[in-house]
Write an enzyme that holds these catalytic residues in place. Structure first.
Site, PDB file in Angstrom:
ATOM      1  N   HIS A  16      35.060   6.387   9.618  1.00 54.09           N
ATOM      2  CA  HIS A  16      34.349   6.252  10.677  1.00 54.09           C
ATOM      3  C   HIS A  16      34.172   7.266  11.793  1.00 54.09           C
ATOM      4  O   HIS A  16      34.874   8.178  11.842  1.00 54.09           O
ATOM      5  CB  HIS A  16      34.944   4.809  11.615  1.00 54.09           C
ATOM      6  CG  HIS A  16      34.965   3.436  10.949  1.00 54.09           C
ATOM      7  ND1 HIS A  16      35.887   3.224   9.902  1.00 54.09           N
ATOM      8  CD2 HIS A  16      34.069   2.598  10.858  1.00 54.09           C
ATOM      9  CE1 HIS A  16      35.683   1.993   9.332  1.00 54.09           C
ATOM     10  NE2 HIS A  16      34.497   1.623  10.021  1.00 54.09           N
ATOM     11  N   MET A  41      43.107   9.622   9.060  1.00 52.68           N
ATOM     12  CA  MET A  41      42.406  10.765   8.407  1.00 52.68           C
ATOM     13  C   MET A  41      42.049  11.878   9.292  1.00 52.68           C
ATOM     14  O   MET A  41      42.026  13.072   8.868  1.00 52.68           O
ATOM     15  CB  MET A  41      41.112  10.079   7.858  1.00 52.68           C
ATOM     16  CG  MET A  41      41.363   8.945   6.850  1.00 52.68           C
ATOM     17  SD  MET A  41      42.443   9.519   5.586  1.00 52.68           S
ATOM     18  CE  MET A  41      41.460  10.852   4.902  1.00 52.68           C
ATOM     19  N   GLU A  42      41.852  11.794  10.427  1.00 51.24           N
ATOM     20  CA  GLU A  42      41.673  12.888  11.379  1.00 51.24           C
ATOM     21  C   GLU A  42      42.953  13.863  11.471  1.00 51.24           C
ATOM     22  O   GLU A  42      42.668  15.054  11.390  1.00 51.24           O
ATOM     23  CB  GLU A  42      41.281  12.344  12.807  1.00 51.24           C
ATOM     24  CG  GLU A  42      39.952  11.803  12.980  1.00 51.24           C
ATOM     25  CD  GLU A  42      39.593  10.521  12.186  1.00 51.24           C
ATOM     26  OE1 GLU A  42      38.638  10.166  12.022  1.00 51.24           O
ATOM     27  OE2 GLU A  42      40.529   9.883  11.894  1.00 51.24           O
ATOM     28  N   ASP A  87      43.191  31.096   3.738  1.00 52.81           N
ATOM     29  CA  ASP A  87      41.996  31.986   3.781  1.00 52.81           C
ATOM     30  C   ASP A  87      42.517  33.309   4.402  1.00 52.81           C
ATOM     31  O   ASP A  87      41.944  34.528   4.293  1.00 52.81           O
ATOM     32  CB  ASP A  87      40.818  31.726   4.356  1.00 52.81           C
ATOM     33  CG  ASP A  87      39.711  32.437   4.396  1.00 52.81           C
ATOM     34  OD1 ASP A  87      39.262  32.869   3.501  1.00 52.81           O
ATOM     35  OD2 ASP A  87      39.161  32.518   5.767  1.00 52.81           O
ATOM     36  N   LEU A 144      33.735   7.535   3.629  1.00 49.02           N
ATOM     37  CA  LEU A 144      33.744   5.965   4.422  1.00 49.02           C
ATOM     38  C   LEU A 144      34.491   6.270   5.778  1.00 49.02           C
ATOM     39  O   LEU A 144      34.938   5.163   6.075  1.00 49.02           O
ATOM     40  CB  LEU A 144      34.507   5.361   3.162  1.00 49.02           C
ATOM     41  CG  LEU A 144      33.738   5.157   2.215  1.00 49.02           C
ATOM     42  CD1 LEU A 144      34.353   4.086   1.111  1.00 49.02           C
ATOM     43  CD2 LEU A 144      32.284   4.367   2.195  1.00 49.02           C
TER      44      LEU A 144
END
Length: 310
Positions: A77, A111-112, A126, A75
């Site tokens: 953008h 969120m970024e 990793d 959700l």
């Protein structure tokens, strides 16, 4: 309790409509901690891992993750990011990851920034799992958000002094500029503290400092042309508005006695409600800078706080 923004009246998931929001400059800073063994952290710091360029790879992965956030979070953008930075700070058995994302648009970039930290941390795991498969990535959180309706609430009459000096941070020389600035601020009623950091950590340190929302941040050092001098670049990345007249006045103050004052690249400006001023790392440069601020700072802080003319 506030309603969840991503649910409609019937409780179904939805994308929030931001069409009526104002277009503003927005930024967000997030942090997280990658914890491993001291041996692994030492190898990463010394670039001694079997997989080379660990930090460079993790940084690129974090930036790439931020750019693809809308593909990973259903959700979120799609945003045109203007900047993403990912920085690392070493502890004895950990690496603190700090990411800042910026855009000019109608919705925030929290969120970024969080995705950048998560993806950078997963990349660290990793690339080190062959040596330590039990490393832990945690503590991922938002530490600052600016733009739109939400801004950090500035704490009046609080300040921070940041000394950017690799040699002072390592204990190879005693810093005298930071204590002088601290004394000057305390005499004017500010609560204050000194942080002494290597030049390479100035960007992450400034982001951390702004997240604490002091009224004033004064830096010293890292304003010249040495390859390691990075204070102006780190400052420009977090400023909402520059105050070129203040920076020029500080340079002009030193020119009659020290022609080299013209080489200082120090900036001044505001980040949210925090006033930030770069001073040179010399005692003379600090003296000149404080002389200029002596006539400006109270009025400037009042203006930024919305106090108008005084």
């Amino acid at each position: 309790m506030s309603e969840l923004s991503h649910l409609d009246a019937d409780g179904r998931a939805r994308m929030v409509d931001v069409g009526d929001k104002a277009v503003t400059k927005r930024s967000a800073t997030a942090t997280g901690t990658f914890t491993s063994t001291p041996e692994v952290i030492g190898l990463v710091k010394a670039d001694g891992m079997p997989k080379a360029d660990v930090l460079a790879t993790a940084r690129l992965a974090g930036i790439g993750g931020a750019k693809r956030t809308s593909e990973l979070i259903p959700l979120a953008h799609q945003l045109a990011l203007s900047s993403v930075t990912v920085d690392f700070e070493f502890g004895d058995d950990s690496i603190t990851i700090t990411a800042t994302a910026k855009t000019t648009g109608q919705t925030g970039v929290e969120m970024e920034a969080l995705t950048a930290v998560a993806v950078a941390g997963l990349t660290l795991h990793d690339m080190t799992k062959a040596v330590d498969p039990h490393s832990v990535l945690g503590g991922i959180r938002l530490v600052e958000k600016t733009g739109g309706k939400t801004r950090p609430e500035v704490r009046p009459l609080t300040s921070l002094v940041i000394v950017a000096s690799t040699s002072a941070a390592a204990g190879h020389r005693a810093d005298t500029t930071g204590p002088r600035i601290l004394e000057w601020l305390l005499a004017r009623g500010y609560e204050s503290d000194i942080w002494v950091v290597p030049d390479a950590h100035i960007a992450a340190t400034l982001q951390k400092a702004v997240a604490q929302a002091p009224a004033v941040i004064i830096t010293t050092g890292g304003t010249g042309m040495s390859p390691t001098d990075a204070t102006p670049e780190a400052t420009r990345a977090i400023l909402d508005r520059e105050l070129p007249g203040v920076a020029e006045a500080i340079r002009a103050r030193g020119l009659p006695n020290t022609p080299k004052a013209a080489l200082s690249r120090g900036l001044a400006g505001t980040a949210g409600g925090t006033v930030i001023v770069n001073l040179p790392g010399s005692s003379g440069g600090v003296k000149d800078g404080l002389a200029v601020l002596n006539d400006l700072l109270e009025h400037l802080v009042a203006q930024v706080a919305g106090g108008g003319e005084h």
